[in-house]
Each structure stands twice: as structure tokens, then as C-alpha cells.
Design an enzyme around this catalytic site. Structure first.
Site, PDB file in Angstrom:
ATOM      1  N   TYR A 241       0.756  -1.249   0.056  1.00 37.33           N
ATOM      2  CA  TYR A 241      -0.054  -0.032  -0.038  1.00 37.33           C
ATOM      3  C   TYR A 241       0.858   1.332   0.000  1.00 37.33           C
ATOM      4  O   TYR A 241       1.857   1.278   0.752  1.00 37.33           O
ATOM      5  CB  TYR A 241      -0.873  -0.082   1.230  1.00 37.33           C
ATOM      6  CG  TYR A 241      -2.344   0.869   0.980  1.00 37.33           C
ATOM      7  CD1 TYR A 241      -3.226   0.291   0.536  1.00 37.33           C
ATOM      8  CD2 TYR A 241      -1.944   2.102   0.945  1.00 37.33           C
ATOM      9  CE1 TYR A 241      -4.398   1.381   0.243  1.00 37.33           C
ATOM     10  CE2 TYR A 241      -3.044   3.007   0.739  1.00 37.33           C
ATOM     11  CZ  TYR A 241      -4.394   2.504   0.141  1.00 37.33           C
ATOM     12  OH  TYR A 241      -5.398   3.271   0.015  1.00 37.33           O
ATOM     13  N   SER A 242       0.727   2.443  -0.918  1.00 39.57           N
ATOM     14  CA  SER A 242       1.172   3.479  -0.719  1.00 39.57           C
ATOM     15  C   SER A 242       2.820   3.179  -1.303  1.00 39.57           C
ATOM     16  O   SER A 242       3.043   2.674  -2.167  1.00 39.57           O
ATOM     17  CB  SER A 242       1.103   4.375   0.531  1.00 39.57           C
ATOM     18  OG  SER A 242       1.505   5.627   0.325  1.00 39.57           O
ATOM     19  N   ALA A 243       3.634   3.708  -0.362  1.00 32.31           N
ATOM     20  CA  ALA A 243       4.967   3.422  -0.705  1.00 32.31           C
ATOM     21  C   ALA A 243       5.210   2.083  -0.646  1.00 32.31           C
ATOM     22  O   ALA A 243       6.113   1.582  -1.332  1.00 32.31           O
ATOM     23  CB  ALA A 243       5.854   4.063   0.646  1.00 32.31           C
ATOM     24  N   HIS A 482      -6.764   8.358   0.848  1.00 37.96           N
ATOM     25  CA  HIS A 482      -5.752   7.377   0.982  1.00 37.96           C
ATOM     26  C   HIS A 482      -5.695   6.551   2.175  1.00 37.96           C
ATOM     27  O   HIS A 482      -5.441   6.876   3.386  1.00 37.96           O
ATOM     28  CB  HIS A 482      -4.536   8.232   0.796  1.00 37.96           C
ATOM     29  CG  HIS A 482      -3.211   7.437   0.584  1.00 37.96           C
ATOM     30  ND1 HIS A 482      -2.894   6.778  -0.644  1.00 37.96           N
ATOM     31  CD2 HIS A 482      -2.097   7.095   1.261  1.00 37.96           C
ATOM     32  CE1 HIS A 482      -1.634   5.990  -0.603  1.00 37.96           C
ATOM     33  NE2 HIS A 482      -1.185   6.317   0.622  1.00 37.96           N
TER      34      HIS A 482
END
Length: 571
Positions: A241-243, A482
Site C-alpha cells: 500500500y502507498s510506498a 488514501h
């Protein structure tokens, strides 16, 4: 969150040793009679899963800011592994506060040697038997802008995912180094690596991308050893997720450039992030390195060896604290030509990346939340409410030429982007465009040009619905921002009381897609790059014709231009 009873889980690993983990079994509450309020709690007879916590996958480097080392061939495990991994030293973060120092509890977990992983193993219920070759494997890479984050999800959080939701896969969450510990690079570190490589014949001289190398070591450990834990090394999905999603892309790219005999990844899940842009060169990292040293009062006039000696002697608290004060605050990937191919974006644009995916039959699940910007704008926002301050802050993450092109396109004549009230809010929208909304669309378009079939090789989704348990983590006024969809993918993710029964029915289809994708099963999807499987705000599912497609592809073309063949060869 539902309660679970924990009991010892002895596991014979053959030549790897013998350990004890946990078995998690749901507890049930029963009432003694219809007229009595007396209740009792008891364990179900069917376990949800087994948990192994804090298991080493690598050994520390000889010095800080160097690559970790694989465990020796004779390494054996023994004892109890029911805890958690160490935590790479890192700043704190809260969506409710721009400045949130790390807690005392977090500091107690700090260690530069955070090379451990946590693992959840399905318990073979009568309706969910272990496949003959072993369970498929899902390696999850945590997010946190590459500056912070943890693999330490509480054991019970994933018990519902493996038990009630029936994921049917071994889940592995490795810790890895972040911020300066994971992504610092400089000519001094490069020279040191080259000298040590020359002294140790056969050693590879590399600098930077240490967090990515940590993740790769964890993947290699999984590929080599997961069979001892009931997993199938031939069915490894990497996701994040994300980074963690950006890390997933970098792991996939690195894997595709390796010979097929060294390839590990079969499928990739990129939740709310993706390829981004070609990472910065060493010259940009050198500027950041010099600023870091100056902020720590380490003279730049010292010899390279003395600089590194002084830097390694800085207390952990000071090294973390100073990063918040840097103009170049974000420590990220390096185009080093070893882990990150220097022609990576050029190969995506040319179709080579898509061809490599098709050759190895690798498939990707990728998508977004409706309001990604609300969280993105909360991490180290610009110091001043100006166009220049916004541009400067974005350039801490991305090469300046790409940031300038993005802002000229989305902020024509220096005006605020549509729908934003100031440059602080605009920062969140622009960051989200680079991280998710625009560049994931450009990536998909490039894959389609290269021959990937969108709807088969690449599955796209969009989330516009938010579970009530998200209120425990994110302000409600931020909407479907997010991270809120982690409640979908991880079955409540341990937030508040988790998903209600009605919410479980809402997320059931997407949760099912997740499970089938990880298990390597076919997922029925609409063909065409513009078509996205959408979870609407009212809880219904439909096919959405992407309204942001043209803008996203245009931004990709601006920040990741197609280069002429001669120019590409110079990268």
C-alpha cells in the site's frame, strides 16, 4: 475487533530448526438462557490461522548505510516467535497532526537491524484444505512514504482475513529500512562500497536503495524457505500500500530484469501507488547527503572516511529529528543501474517492460481511492502558502524538471488547481496526481501500448466507499482518502470494531477479487484500459468509464517523456 484465543503452535521446520508460534482461534459469546443476561466466552473448535512473529530473514550489515546480508547457510531457528519485528528508527506520523514525534513505545522498538518478518498461515478448516503444493503466498510491503512504517500488524488483525474471509494464502510482512537508513546515497558511500568490494572479491559494489535490497532479501528468503511453513514458492504475489505499492513496482521491475531462473514474482498488487518517475541520479542524492551532514554539524571539508565515521556516530534520535528540518527531506530511490535500471521508464514507454511481463505471465492489480489527496497533503506540507514553496516541497520527492512540468500543466499561469483554496491544499492534490491518479493511468496506457491486455494482464479498480471503522484512523471529513480501503482489503484492518455485517456484504466482491488474484485464479474483468471496477459511495458495484484518463496520460507524457533511442541509451 473480534477476539481470539491464543495457544502455542509448535512447528517443525526440518533442517531449519523447530519453533513455537501462535494459533489464533475465534472466541464466541453465548447467553445461558433467553431470560438471562448471563453470558460466557468460549473458543471455537476451528482455528482461524497460525502466527509467527519476529522471524529473522537476513543479518545486519557490518556498518550502517550498507546492504544487509543473507543469513548463513547453517542458520537454524529455535525458540518462541510470537512477538514482532524491530522497527527501523523513524519519525512519527498522525493524520490528525502535521508534527507528531515518535512515541516512547516506538523508540523502544527501534533498531537498525530490523531484518525480521511476521507471518500468518491459514489453518486448514474442513472447507479450506491446503493445496497439495502448499498455500499461495502474499508478501505485503508496508507503506509510509518510504520514511516510516511498520510490519507489525497485530496477530488478530489478519485472523479474520484468513479465517472468516478465507483468503487462503500465507501472508508475510517483512520489516525494512526507511528514511535515511534505507535510502541515503552519496559518492562517499559509493567509494566505500567499491573499496570493500575490491577487498572482498566477488562482492557487488552498490549504494543506496537499501530498503529495496532489504525487501529483496526477504523475498529471496520466502522463495527459499516458505515451503517449510506450508507455502508454495511457485505462487508468490507481492503487494503493498502507498510506498509499499511503489516498492512493489520496484521489486517487480528488478525481478523482471533478472534471468528467469532468479525470478520470484508471479503477481503484483499496487494499492494506491505505482511506478512514479525515473528515480533521481546520484548527484541529487549527493546534494541531500551534504545537507544532512551540514545539519548535523559535520564539516564537508572532512575526508570521505571521516564524514562517514562521524555520521555513524550520530545518536538515532538526532538522525531522525534532523530529517524533519531538511529542505531535501524525503529519502527515496536512486537510479543506480543495479537495483533500479537506469532505463526503467524508457523501457516502460518503449513496450519492453510490458513484453517482459507477458513473457513471464505476470499480472497486476492496481487502483485508487476517490480522495487520495487528503492524506497526501498531511505529510510534511509546504512551509509557506506559495506556488514556489509547493514546488520546492514536491521536488523533495521527485526530480525538479518533472515537478515543474506537472505544475505548469495543472497550475497554468501559476493559478491554484481547480477546486483548491490554497497552496497547502493544492500540494495534496498535486502529490496525489504524481503518486497515484495520473501516473498510474499513464503506466496502464504504456502497458497497453506494449501489448498487455487491460482486463486480463492488468486489473483496475476505484474505491468511493468508506467503512465506519475508518473514523478511528482518519477524519471523516477527509472522505474516501488514501488508506481508507485497507478496511476492505484487510477485512476491517483491526480498526475500532471492524466491519459490520452489512459492510462485509458490501466489500465481499472486492475481497473475493483479492483472494482469487493471490491464489492465481482467473478474475472476470471488463476489457479496455478506460474501464475500472468501482465500489460506489452507496455500496454498489459497477463499471466506471475513467473520467480522468486523458489528464492522467498527459501528465505521464509530460513527466515521463518518450525519449529518442540515442537519448535513452545515455540514461
Amino acid at each position: 475487533m473480534p477476539a481470539y484465543t491464543e495457544s502455542p503452535y509448535p512447528l517443525d521446520l526440518g533442517p531449519l530448526g523447530h519453533i513455537t508460534g501462535l494459533t489464533l482461534t475465534p472466541t464466541t459469546t453465548t447467553t445461558s438462557s433467553s431470560t438471562s443476561s448471563t453470558s460466557s466466552t468460549s473458543s471455537s473448535s476451528t482455528p482461524a490461522c497460525h502466527y509467527i512473529g519476529g522471524l529473522p530473514y537476513a543479518q545486519p550489515p557490518r556498518k550502517c548505510f550498507q546492504r544487509a546480508r543473507a543469513l548463513p547457510p547453517h542458520h537454524r531457528y529455535t525458540g518462541t516467535y510470537t512477538g514482532a519485528t524491530a522497527l527501523c528508527p523513524q519519525p512519527g506520523y498522525s493524520p490528525y497532526s502535521h508534527t507528531n514525534p515518535p512515541t516512547k513505545e516506538a523508540r523502544r522498538q527501534w533498531s537498525e537491524g530490523c531484518f525480521q518478518l511476521n507471518m500468518w498461515i491459514p489453518a486448514s478448516a474442513p472447507d479450506q484444505k491446503r493445496p497439495q503444493a502448499g498455500w499461495p503466498v502474499f508478501v505485503f510491503l508496508h507503506g509510509g512514504w518510504l520514511q516510516f512504517g511498520t510490519a507489525n500488524t497485530a496477530p488478530a488483525v489478519l485472523a479474520g482475513l484468513l479465517g472468516e474471509a478465507g483468503l487462503g494464502a500465507v501472508v508475510v510482512m517483512p520489516a525494512y529500512r526507511v528514511n535515511a537508513f534505507g535510502f541515503l546515497a552519496s559518492a562517499e558511500l559509493q567509494s566505500e562500497a567499491e573499496a570493500e568490494a575490491e577487498a572482498e572479491m566477488g562482492k557487488e559494489a552498490t549504494v543506496g536503495n537499501l530498503g529495496f535490497w532489504d525487501q529483496r532479501l526477504a523475498l529471496e528468503w520466502v522463495g527459499k524457505n516458505i515451503g517449510r511453513f506450508g507455502g508454495d514458492a511457485e505462487r508468490i504475489t507481492v503487494g503493498g500500500y502507498s510506498a509499499g505499492a511503489h516498492s512493489t513496482f520496484q521489486q517487480l521491475a528488478h525481478d523482471l530484469y533478472l534471468p528467469s531462473s532468479q525470478s520470484l514474482i508471479k503477481r503484483a498488487i499496487m494499492w494506491s501507488n505505482g511506478p512514479g518517475v525515473q528515480p533521481k541520479p546520484l548527484s541529487s542524492h549527493q546534494t541531500q547527503f551534504n545537507e544532512l551532514l551540514s545539519s548535523l554539524s559535520i564539516p564537508l571539508s572532512l575526508s570521505p572516511t571521516e564524514k562517514l565515521t562521524r555520521l555513524r556516530a550520530v545518536p538515532l534520535d538526532d538522525l531522525i529529528r534532523v530529517q524533519d528540518t531538511l529542505s531535501n527531506s524525503e529519502f527515496r530511490a536512486l537510479s543506480d543501474g543495479v537495483f533500479v535500471n537506469e532505463n526503467l521508464i524508457a523501457d516502460i514507454n518503449s513496450g519492453r517492460f510490458a513484453a517482459m511481463m507477458r513473457e513471464r505471465n505476470v499480472r497486476v492489480l492496481n487502483g485508487e481511492c476517490e480522495a487520495e489527496h487528503a492524506v497526501y497533503g498531511s505529510w510534511r506540507p509546504p512551509q509557506n502558502n506559495t506556488y514556489d514553496a509547493c514546488q520546492h516541497r514536491l521536488a523533495a520527492d521527485y526530480p525538479l524538471p518533472g515537478v515543474q512540468k506537472l505544475m505548469r500543466f495543472l497550475c497554468p499561469q501559476g493559478k491554484l488547481p481547480k477546486g483548491t483554496k490554497d497552496w497547502t491544499e493544492a500540494f495534496g492534490h498535486l502529490y496525489a496526481a504524481m503518486q497515484v491518479h495520473s501516473l498510474e493511468r499513464g503506466f496502464v496506457a504504456a502497458l497497453a501500448r506494449g501489448g498487455c491486455e487491460i482486463g486480463t494482464d492488468v486489473l483496475r479498480y476505484r474505491i468511493e466507499w468508506r467503512a465506519r471503522c475508518c473514523d478511528a484512523m482518519f477524519p471523516r471529513e477527509w472522505g474516501v482518502t488514501h488508506g481508507t480501503d485497507m478496511a476492505i482489503w484487510f477485512w476491517g484492518n483491526g480498526w475500532a470494531d471492524g466491519l459490520t455485517e452489512d459492510e462485509k456484504r458490501v466489500v465481499g466482491e472486492l475481497q473475493g477479487v483479492f483472494g482469487r488474484f493471490v491464489r492465481g485464479e482467473e478474475v472476470e474483468w471488463r476489457r479496455g484500459e478506460r474501464w475500472v471496477r468501482r465500489l460506489r459511495g452507496d455500496g454498489g458495484m459497477d463499471w466506471w468509464e475513467d473520467e480522468r484518463w486523458e489528464e492522467g496520460v498527459r501528465v505521464w507524457e509530460l513527466v515521463n517523456p518518450v525519449l529518442e533511442e540515442k537519448e535513452s541509451a545515455k540514461l
